[in-house]
Design an enzyme around this catalytic site. Structure first.
Site, PDB file in Angstrom:
ATOM      1  N   HIS A   1       0.854  -1.202   0.000  1.00 37.95           N
ATOM      2  CA  HIS A   1       0.000   0.000   0.000  1.00 37.95           C
ATOM      3  C   HIS A   1       0.881   1.240   0.000  1.00 37.95           C
ATOM      4  CE1 HIS A   1      -3.811   2.230   0.725  1.00 37.95           C
ATOM      5  NE2 HIS A   1      -2.965   3.126   1.192  1.00 37.95           N
ATOM      6  N   CYS A   2       1.007   1.845  -1.158  1.00 43.18           N
ATOM      7  CA  CYS A   2       1.737   3.103  -1.272  1.00 43.18           C
ATOM      8  C   CYS A   2       1.139   3.861  -2.448  1.00 43.18           C
ATOM      9  CB  CYS A   2       3.228   2.861  -1.450  1.00 43.18           C
ATOM     10  SG  CYS A   2       3.606   1.695  -2.752  1.00 43.18           S
ATOM     11  N   HIS A   3       1.532   5.119  -2.578  1.00 41.05           N
ATOM     12  CA  HIS A   3       0.937   5.977  -3.610  1.00 41.05           C
ATOM     13  C   HIS A   3       2.028   6.739  -4.347  1.00 41.05           C
ATOM     14  CE1 HIS A   3      -2.829   5.584  -1.250  1.00 41.05           C
ATOM     15  NE2 HIS A   3      -2.141   5.969  -0.194  1.00 41.05           N
TER      16      HIS A   3
ATOM     17  N   THR B   1      -6.625   9.604  -3.851  1.00 41.07           N
ATOM     18  CA  THR B   1      -7.844  10.356  -4.184  1.00 41.07           C
ATOM     19  C   THR B   1      -7.540  11.718  -4.810  1.00 41.07           C
ATOM     20  OG1 THR B   1      -7.961  11.264  -1.949  1.00 41.07           O
ATOM     21  CG2 THR B   1      -9.210   9.246  -2.374  1.00 41.07           C
TER      22      THR B   1
ATOM     23  N   TYR C   1     -12.116   1.508   1.500  1.00 42.86           N
ATOM     24  CA  TYR C   1     -11.584   2.358   2.574  1.00 42.86           C
ATOM     25  C   TYR C   1     -12.767   3.016   3.273  1.00 42.86           C
ATOM     26  CZ  TYR C   1      -8.295   5.598   4.906  1.00 42.86           C
ATOM     27  OH  TYR C   1      -7.547   6.289   5.829  1.00 42.86           O
TER      28      TYR C   1
ATOM     29  N   ASP D   1       2.175   2.971   3.240  1.00 39.30           N
ATOM     30  CA  ASP D   1       1.292   4.125   2.994  1.00 39.30           C
ATOM     31  C   ASP D   1       2.087   5.371   2.592  1.00 39.30           C
ATOM     32  OD1 ASP D   1      -1.238   5.329   2.659  1.00 39.30           O
ATOM     33  OD2 ASP D   1      -1.074   6.291   4.613  1.00 39.30           O
TER      34      ASP D   1
ATOM     35  N   HIS E   1      -6.278  -0.368   5.903  1.00 36.59           N
ATOM     36  CA  HIS E   1      -5.969   0.100   7.260  1.00 36.59           C
ATOM     37  C   HIS E   1      -6.956  -0.421   8.319  1.00 36.59           C
ATOM     38  CE1 HIS E   1      -3.778   2.390   4.413  1.00 36.59           C
ATOM     39  NE2 HIS E   1      -4.576   3.414   4.314  1.00 36.59           N
TER      40      HIS E   1
ATOM     41  N   ARG F   1     -14.200  12.725   4.143  1.00 40.49           N
ATOM     42  CA  ARG F   1     -13.303  13.872   3.956  1.00 40.49           C
ATOM     43  C   ARG F   1     -12.461  13.726   2.684  1.00 40.49           C
ATOM     44  NH1 ARG F   1      -8.215  12.042   5.487  1.00 40.49           N
ATOM     45  NH2 ARG F   1      -8.451  10.135   6.704  1.00 40.49           N
TER      46      ARG F   1
ATOM     47  N   TYR G   1      -7.698  17.498  -1.348  1.00 38.82           N
ATOM     48  CA  TYR G   1      -6.439  18.051  -0.822  1.00 38.82           C
ATOM     49  C   TYR G   1      -5.448  18.167  -1.974  1.00 38.82           C
ATOM     50  CZ  TYR G   1      -4.793  13.176  -1.021  1.00 38.82           C
ATOM     51  OH  TYR G   1      -4.459  11.913  -1.457  1.00 38.82           O
TER      52      TYR G   1
HETATM   53  O1  LIG Z   1      -6.498   8.689   5.368  1.00 40.89           O
HETATM   54  C1  LIG Z   1      -6.135   9.320   4.352  1.00 40.89           C
HETATM   55  O2  LIG Z   1      -6.140  10.557   4.278  1.00 40.89           O
HETATM   56  C2  LIG Z   1      -5.742   8.548   3.158  1.00 40.89           C
HETATM   57  C3  LIG Z   1      -5.895   9.159   1.913  1.00 40.89           C
HETATM   58  C4  LIG Z   1      -5.657   8.419   0.782  1.00 40.89           C
HETATM   59  C5  LIG Z   1      -5.903   8.958  -0.547  1.00 40.89           C
HETATM   60  O3  LIG Z   1      -6.108  10.178  -0.660  1.00 40.89           O
HETATM   61  O4  LIG Z   1      -5.942   8.154  -1.501  1.00 40.89           O
HETATM   62  O5  LIG Z   1      -5.204   7.149   0.873  1.00 40.89           O
HETATM   63  C6  LIG Z   1      -4.981   6.536   2.084  1.00 40.89           C
HETATM   64  O6  LIG Z   1      -4.595   5.355   2.062  1.00 40.89           O
HETATM   65  C7  LIG Z   1      -5.262   7.265   3.249  1.00 40.89           C
END
Ligand SMILES: O=C(O)c1cc(C(=O)O)oc(=O)c1
Length: 302
Positions: free
Chosen positions: A31-33, A77, A157, A257, A181, A130, A49
């Protein structure tokens, strides 16, 4: 395009420690972005954001530094349903990364096939208010039925308080379902209290449900933080994650993450996050399942 970061944004930590815990061969950061870079892959107009940049090169450097062999890159996101930055990272990874996309009902079979060829193996449905606007459940169910044909799974999520309301939808999904998570438990509540019991029941009664035992830095209330060499970080999260790893050893995944979107309090040292793993997966066998066998079975089965 030039983007202004959300006020108060915390950038990822640039000097992570070398982990003390030696990852087993073949370990996957599941899990990473990637974020942008915004100048090359603009952030989506509907985002909630605006992050700092976090490129594929920086992600691959972190992978090598920490000792992982592979990554699963989850669509963030801030890129909405524009998967170009994530797919570009997959294509540049030399087969070392697989992806999870966000798609709309309007996605075509050709687009799904192209994403599959690039290494996408799942779609993400996000219910954290959010982060995203509401998508009707019939639309999500239609997407889930379509992606099932490619052998993909659904990543969900959500916050623990919303599980009762989402239960019927989640349990009707026709694919493997991976929870991000641990469904965000409130770790200030008892680990054997009703909130976490419902999550355990969700996994126990539905063999297709998996969980990422990730993000202690998001869930922890007590700390201490994974900073300045701290080897006993996020103690309050350990009983929750350990319980899931020990009960469902063949259906758990772990990820950094990185680059840790939306943290407000501190940015963890990713090397110390890796050192958190033996607290929640205490034996070599549990570690191998969590870090090697499970993610490879789900993401590299072909
Ligand atoms: O809790 C968060 O803000 C968050 C946001 C995102 C995302 O914006 O994709 O991904 C995650 O795994 C956790």
């Amino acid at each position: 395009m030039k983007f202004e970061k959300t006020p108060g944004w915390l950038d990822w930590y640039t000097g992570p420690a070398k982990p003390t815990f030696k990852l087993p061969a073949g370990a996957v950061d599941a899990h990473c972005h990637v974020f942008g870079p915004g100048a090359e892959f603009p952030f989506a107009p509907e985002r909630k954001y605006t992050p700092c940049d976090a490129s594929k090169h920086q992600l691959f450097a972190l992978r090598d530094h920490l000792g992982f062999e592979r990554n699963v890159i989850v669509q963030a996101t801030c890129h909405g349903a524009d998967n170009r930055a994530m797919v570009d990272a997959l294509l540049a990874s030399d087969g070392k990364a697989r992806g999870v996309a966000t798609v709309k009902r309007s996605v075509t079979d050709e687009e799904l096939q192209a994403m599959h060829d690039a290494g996408v193996r799942g779609v993400r449905f996000n219910f954290v208010k959010r982060l995203v606007d509401f998508t009707p459940k019939d639309e999500l169910m239609e997407i889930a039925s379509r992606i099932a044909k490619w052998g993909w799974h659904v990543v969900i999520y959500f916050e623990a308080v919303d599980l009762p309301e989402l239960w019927d939808f989640f349990t009707a999904l026709p694919t493997t379902v991976v929870v991000d998570h641990m469904g965000r438990p409130d770790v200030s509540l008892p680990v054997d209290g009703p909130q976490f019991a419902l999550f355990e029941k969700f996994m126990r009664e539905h063999q297709n449900v998996w969980s990422k035992v990730s993000c202690p830095e998001r869930l922890s209330v007590s700390g201490p933080k994974a900073l300045n060499g701290e080897q006993n970080a996020y103690r309050d999260v350990i009983p929750f994650a350990k319980r899931i790893v020990e009960q469902f050893p063949d259906r758990v995944l772990w990820g950094t993450d990185w680059p840790h979107p939306n943290l407000k309090d501190h940015m963890p040292d990713d090397g110390l996050l890796v050192d958190f793993i033996p607290h929640i997966a205490p034996t070599a066998e549990l570690q191998r399942k969590l870090l090697v066998d499970n993610p490879n079975r789900l993401y590299w089965k072909d």
